[in-house]
Design a protein around this motif. Structure first.
Motif, PDB file in Angstrom:
ATOM      1  N   SER A   4       0.833  -1.206   0.000  1.00 44.18           N
ATOM      2  CA  SER A   4       0.000   0.000   0.000  1.00 44.18           C
ATOM      3  C   SER A   4       0.864   1.250   0.000  1.00 44.18           C
ATOM      4  O   SER A   4       0.516   2.261  -0.620  1.00 44.18           O
ATOM      5  CB  SER A   4      -0.939   0.001   1.207  1.00 44.18           C
ATOM      6  N   MET A   5       2.014   1.208   0.695  1.00 49.32           N
ATOM      7  CA  MET A   5       2.910   2.362   0.716  1.00 49.32           C
ATOM      8  C   MET A   5       3.495   2.641  -0.669  1.00 49.32           C
ATOM      9  O   MET A   5       3.575   3.782  -1.107  1.00 49.32           O
ATOM     10  CB  MET A   5       4.052   2.120   1.704  1.00 49.32           C
ATOM     11  N   MET A   6       3.891   1.572  -1.371  1.00 50.70           N
ATOM     12  CA  MET A   6       4.440   1.737  -2.716  1.00 50.70           C
ATOM     13  C   MET A   6       3.383   2.266  -3.678  1.00 50.70           C
ATOM     14  O   MET A   6       3.673   3.107  -4.539  1.00 50.70           O
ATOM     15  CB  MET A   6       4.995   0.403  -3.216  1.00 50.70           C
ATOM     16  N   ALA A   7       2.152   1.790  -3.509  1.00 53.74           N
ATOM     17  CA  ALA A   7       1.064   2.276  -4.358  1.00 53.74           C
ATOM     18  C   ALA A   7       0.811   3.761  -4.097  1.00 53.74           C
ATOM     19  O   ALA A   7       0.591   4.546  -5.034  1.00 53.74           O
ATOM     20  CB  ALA A   7      -0.200   1.464  -4.101  1.00 53.74           C
ATOM     21  N   LEU A   8       0.852   4.154  -2.836  1.00 55.22           N
ATOM     22  CA  LEU A   8       0.651   5.559  -2.474  1.00 55.22           C
ATOM     23  C   LEU A   8       1.752   6.428  -3.073  1.00 55.22           C
ATOM     24  O   LEU A   8       1.483   7.499  -3.623  1.00 55.22           O
ATOM     25  CB  LEU A   8       0.621   5.704  -0.954  1.00 55.22           C
ATOM     26  N   ALA A   9       2.996   5.962  -2.950  1.00 55.45           N
ATOM     27  CA  ALA A   9       4.120   6.724  -3.490  1.00 55.45           C
ATOM     28  C   ALA A   9       3.979   6.907  -4.993  1.00 55.45           C
ATOM     29  O   ALA A   9       4.255   7.984  -5.536  1.00 55.45           O
ATOM     30  CB  ALA A   9       5.432   6.015  -3.156  1.00 55.45           C
ATOM     31  N   ALA A  10       3.526   5.858  -5.677  1.00 57.32           N
ATOM     32  CA  ALA A  10       3.342   5.948  -7.124  1.00 57.32           C
ATOM     33  C   ALA A  10       2.236   6.938  -7.471  1.00 57.32           C
ATOM     34  O   ALA A  10       2.359   7.726  -8.424  1.00 57.32           O
ATOM     35  CB  ALA A  10       3.019   4.566  -7.691  1.00 57.32           C
ATOM     36  N   LEU A  11       1.153   6.935  -6.681  1.00 57.01           N
ATOM     37  CA  LEU A  11       0.040   7.855  -6.931  1.00 57.01           C
ATOM     38  C   LEU A  11       0.461   9.305  -6.703  1.00 57.01           C
ATOM     39  O   LEU A  11      -0.025  10.217  -7.382  1.00 57.01           O
ATOM     40  CB  LEU A  11      -1.138   7.508  -6.020  1.00 57.01           C
TER      41      LEU A  11
END
Length: 314
Positions: free
Chosen positions: A179-186
């Motif tokens: 979820s953290m990696m997805a947030l960073a990408a967003l």
């Protein structure tokens, strides 16, 4: 549903325990039924194992092969029970750290006058490993005492239940990292190739956390207040570790205490890999690894000294 899962676990452990009882490795560890316990029995079984530390540790870890399927089953059931009857289910493993990060970012980005977008990821890279460590240790305290019903019926390696606790939190940790990696990408932030080093960092942190959890689980059998004190101490440590603030914000005269906090080394390891995108130096790898080895030695030493007495203290 919950009762069905518990019954399934009990049957599986009983079958595996029957197989274990036939093995030439462990008969000397099996204890009499509860109604056969005498004072002489307690005196004999309370003695520490005469095996050397390394032989004992090797044999104890080797016993897990007899319950490897039960281990996976318990971990899965722990995750199911945690989110049972909730509308979002496993999504909470992703939402919990996100919501916590949002609150901390909103407050501390103002205090430190930082860009909320980048500061949110900064907080996240410290919050996730700390959550894994703290929840594992707090849950590990009651890992053996809460399994009293199982341990009095069949022989189960004493490291089984602390291992289940830490393994459950490790899976939650992995989902939160996604979820953290997805947030960073967003947010348009760049993901660095150093994320490939995450499995190594997670493995070292897992060993460190398991060693502490094992020591706490055995100690709690004798001193039940440890479980409550541990949560208070961990809450204090949250503010003594640079999770929501950079180490540069700590006054120079106090910095040595923050820098040499054992947990700080693990937080910095993940922050280098995830936030700064740098490869940790050899020293930054060796210190956490050394702490993990020390934690395991302490954990297994405490278990070795008290293993035969634990069943009588539950």
């Amino acid at each position: 549903m919950l009762q069905k899962e518990i019954n399934t676990d009990s049957k599986e452990l009983a079958i595996l325990a029957d197989q274990e009882a036939l093995s030439p490795v462990n008969p000397h560890l099996l204890v009499p039924e509860h109604n056969e316990i005498t004072n002489d029995t307690i005196d004999i079984t309370a003695q520490p194992s005469k095996e050397s530390f390394f032989v004992y540790t090797w044999r104890t870890v080797g016993e897990l092969r007899f319950v490897k399927f039960a281990l996976g089953s318990f971990v899965i059931n722990n995750l199911r029970r945690r989110y049972q009857r909730s509308v979002l289910g496993f999504a909470w493993s992703l939402l919990n750290p996100l919501l916590m990060m949002a609150v901390l970012t909103a407050v501390f980005s103002i205090i430190f006058q930082r860009d909320p977008k980048t500061f949110g990821v900064f907080v996240f890279t410290g919050l996730l490993p700390w959550t894994f460590i703290s929840e594992s240790i707090a849950g590990g305290c009651s890992a053996i005492t809460s399994a009293e019903g199982f341990m009095k019926k069949v022989y189960i390696p004493k490291i089984f239940f602390p291992l289940v606790t830490v393994a459950t939190e490790l899976i939650n940790f992995g989902l939160s990292l996604i979820s953290m990696m997805a947030l960073a990408a967003l947010l348009g932030l760049q993901l660095h190739w150093t994320i490939l080093l995450l499995p190594i960092a997670m493995g070292i942190t897992f060993l460190f956390t398991f060693g502490i959890s094992l020591a706490m689980a055995v100690s709690t059998v004798y001193f039940r207040d440890i479980a409550h004190l541990t949560r208070v101490v961990l809450s204090c440590f949250f503010y003594l570790i640079p999770i929501v603030y950079p180490l540069s914000a700590v006054p120079s005269k106090y910095k040595i205490f923050f820098e040499n906090n054992p947990f700080t080394f693990f937080i910095n390891l993940f922050r280098d890999i995830l936030y700064y995108g740098t490869v940790p130096t050899l020293k930054e790898w060796l210190i956490p690894l050394g702490l993990a080895v020390i934690a395991l030695i302490v954990g297994f030493s405490i278990l070795r000294r008290n293993e035969r007495d634990i069943i009588f203290r539950l």
